[in-house]
Design an enzyme around this catalytic site. Sequence first.
Site, PDB file in Angstrom:
ATOM      1  N   PHE A  94      -4.988   3.023  14.492  1.00  0.00           N
ATOM      2  CA  PHE A  94      -4.896   4.314  13.940  1.00  0.00           C
ATOM      3  C   PHE A  94      -5.897   3.202  12.650  1.00  0.00           C
ATOM      4  O   PHE A  94      -6.067   2.062  12.684  1.00  0.00           O
ATOM      5  CB  PHE A  94      -3.498   4.393  13.388  1.00  0.00           C
ATOM      6  CG  PHE A  94      -2.613   6.154  13.490  1.00  0.00           C
ATOM      7  CD1 PHE A  94      -2.982   6.839  12.379  1.00  0.00           C
ATOM      8  CD2 PHE A  94      -2.736   4.761  14.729  1.00  0.00           C
ATOM      9  CE1 PHE A  94      -2.186   7.575  13.669  1.00  0.00           C
ATOM     10  CE2 PHE A  94      -1.583   6.429  14.592  1.00  0.00           C
ATOM     11  CZ  PHE A  94      -1.071   7.402  14.920  1.00  0.00           C
ATOM     12  N   LYS A 150     -14.426   0.133  14.450  1.00  0.00           N
ATOM     13  CA  LYS A 150     -13.451  -0.661  15.208  1.00  0.00           C
ATOM     14  C   LYS A 150     -12.800  -0.385  16.511  1.00  0.00           C
ATOM     15  O   LYS A 150     -12.290  -2.175  17.001  1.00  0.00           O
ATOM     16  CB  LYS A 150     -12.115   0.004  14.251  1.00  0.00           C
ATOM     17  CG  LYS A 150     -11.653  -0.555  12.504  1.00  0.00           C
ATOM     18  CD  LYS A 150     -10.796   0.333  12.187  1.00  0.00           C
ATOM     19  CE  LYS A 150     -10.547  -0.553  10.182  1.00  0.00           C
ATOM     20  NZ  LYS A 150      -9.553   0.352   9.762  1.00  0.00           N
ATOM     21  N   LYS A 185      10.107 -16.005 -10.463  1.00  0.00           N
ATOM     22  CA  LYS A 185       8.917 -15.196 -11.280  1.00  0.00           C
ATOM     23  C   LYS A 185       8.657 -15.975 -12.192  1.00  0.00           C
ATOM     24  O   LYS A 185       8.507 -16.483 -13.091  1.00  0.00           O
ATOM     25  CB  LYS A 185      10.452 -14.082 -12.343  1.00  0.00           C
ATOM     26  CG  LYS A 185       9.530 -13.111 -12.498  1.00  0.00           C
ATOM     27  CD  LYS A 185      10.768 -12.300 -13.423  1.00  0.00           C
ATOM     28  CE  LYS A 185       9.887 -11.185 -14.606  1.00  0.00           C
ATOM     29  NZ  LYS A 185      11.033 -10.455 -15.313  1.00  0.00           N
ATOM     30  N   LYS A 208     -12.178  -4.135  18.466  1.00  0.00           N
ATOM     31  CA  LYS A 208     -11.146  -5.152  18.615  1.00  0.00           C
ATOM     32  C   LYS A 208     -10.619  -4.402  20.247  1.00  0.00           C
ATOM     33  O   LYS A 208      -9.679  -4.034  21.019  1.00  0.00           O
ATOM     34  CB  LYS A 208     -10.255  -3.634  17.885  1.00  0.00           C
ATOM     35  CG  LYS A 208     -10.775  -4.481  16.042  1.00  0.00           C
ATOM     36  CD  LYS A 208     -10.078  -3.880  14.768  1.00  0.00           C
ATOM     37  CE  LYS A 208      -9.860  -4.426  13.301  1.00  0.00           C
ATOM     38  NZ  LYS A 208      -9.191  -4.333  12.859  1.00  0.00           N
ATOM     39  N   ASP A 241      -4.130  -6.743   4.651  1.00  0.00           N
ATOM     40  CA  ASP A 241      -5.195  -7.390   5.616  1.00  0.00           C
ATOM     41  C   ASP A 241      -5.315  -8.835   4.280  1.00  0.00           C
ATOM     42  O   ASP A 241      -5.937  -9.734   5.272  1.00  0.00           O
ATOM     43  CB  ASP A 241      -6.466  -6.312   5.137  1.00  0.00           C
ATOM     44  CG  ASP A 241      -6.656  -5.684   5.820  1.00  0.00           C
ATOM     45  OD1 ASP A 241      -6.205  -5.122   6.559  1.00  0.00           O
ATOM     46  OD2 ASP A 241      -7.724  -4.396   4.896  1.00  0.00           O
ATOM     47  N   ASN A 245       1.062  -1.465   0.215  1.00  0.00           N
ATOM     48  CA  ASN A 245       0.358   0.234  -0.006  1.00  0.00           C
ATOM     49  C   ASN A 245       0.922   1.293   0.028  1.00  0.00           C
ATOM     50  O   ASN A 245       1.962   1.325  -0.037  1.00  0.00           O
ATOM     51  CB  ASN A 245      -1.276  -0.228   1.112  1.00  0.00           C
ATOM     52  CG  ASN A 245       0.123  -0.178   2.478  1.00  0.00           C
ATOM     53  OD1 ASN A 245       0.547   0.764   2.518  1.00  0.00           O
ATOM     54  ND2 ASN A 245      -0.513  -1.413   3.313  1.00  0.00           N
TER      55      ASN A 245
END
Length: 405
Positions: free
Chosen positions: A324, A338, A290, A342, A280, A211
């Site tokens: 976060f 969240k 490869k 959590k 995730d 990301n």
Amino acid sequence: MLLAKKILVCVTGGIAVYKAVALVSKLSQAGAEVRVIMTKSAMEFVTPLSFQVLSRNDVYFDTFDEKDSRVIAHIDLADWADLVIVAPATANAIGKIANGIADDMVTSTLLATTAEVWIAPAMNVHMYEKKSVMRNIQQLHDDGYQFIEPAEGFLACGYVGKGRLEEPEKIVELLKQHFAKKVDLPLKGKKVVVTAGPTRERIDPVRYISNFSSGKMGYAMAEAAAAMGATTVLISGPVDLPVPAGVQRIPVESAADMLDAVLTHYEDASIVIKSAAVADYKPKDQHPQKMKKNDGETQIELVRTTDILKTLGERKKNQLLVGFAAETNDALAYGQSKLNKKNLDYIIVNDVTDPAGGFGNDTNVVTLLTHTGQSIAFEAMQKRELAKILLQTIIKEEGLHTNDR
């Protein structure tokens, strides 16, 4: 003691300017954020580029050269500094400051600042002993300025006597002692674990899923925790950022690597701040060679990674757990969900589509949601400054000076 302290170094024109270069270098190495203003005379001895490279900040020398049109430079610098040091301070500069003269960038900034100002004189011994100079120094003493007395020894002019700029190492030590007397270390004796940056989930030896996280917010949180006295462990995905002073960095790559590293340090942690952008999903199979292109489409089957934050919430004992949430829509609603699911104490929510925040920026815009139901919004600011304010807010909420966490 100098970690994240904002030190403004004002350099005036004398042969001892070369020591100011070393001073800026040593302050930066000690973790201080350093900015430099030079007089025109100082630039006759050393170019601004030397100070720019060592401080990693623009160097200021012209009152009318506004580098940022949103602020007035000498006022902005005056307000920014935790402490100002004039080194070397020539007889001419001391005379101007003592008499309130503001005819260049240095003297204008000194007149505008409310921060403590330290003056480190450097000049010929006879100049230093001149009654007019002594009178100006006394005036500055009376006005509340602090002095770093010049040392005795061989001077550039050939004389031996008092007038040498104190050695940079000694000045740095004096600054450390100064801040040690004043500093509040609310996290002293506590262990803070911070995760930062992205993770990478390998597809084959040359490709991966990741990301856009830069790690800047997490690194800022680690820096702030260390500055507040914490033993700080930074578990970092692959980013190109310098390790904050006083912080132990543990490099990891995948979500599984990060989970292992966090759990290793979780048991004795006082605070865990999960700012990393963990993948995730990961490829079900990692190809040992490869993958070659084929005609038509291809598919990669993905499986879930372990939810690190949820795992920590399930295992939480006395740890303070801060998460976060980087969202693109309904940020506060998802953040609150969240927080509850959590078992978090706090969650810091930011909308990554906001131009002033999100991945890669030096600034951020966030809202802090608390386990007591509060929602505290923070406007756009530098991530390093925001990190300090977020930790200070959490410390105040928790009373961590006396808390057993």
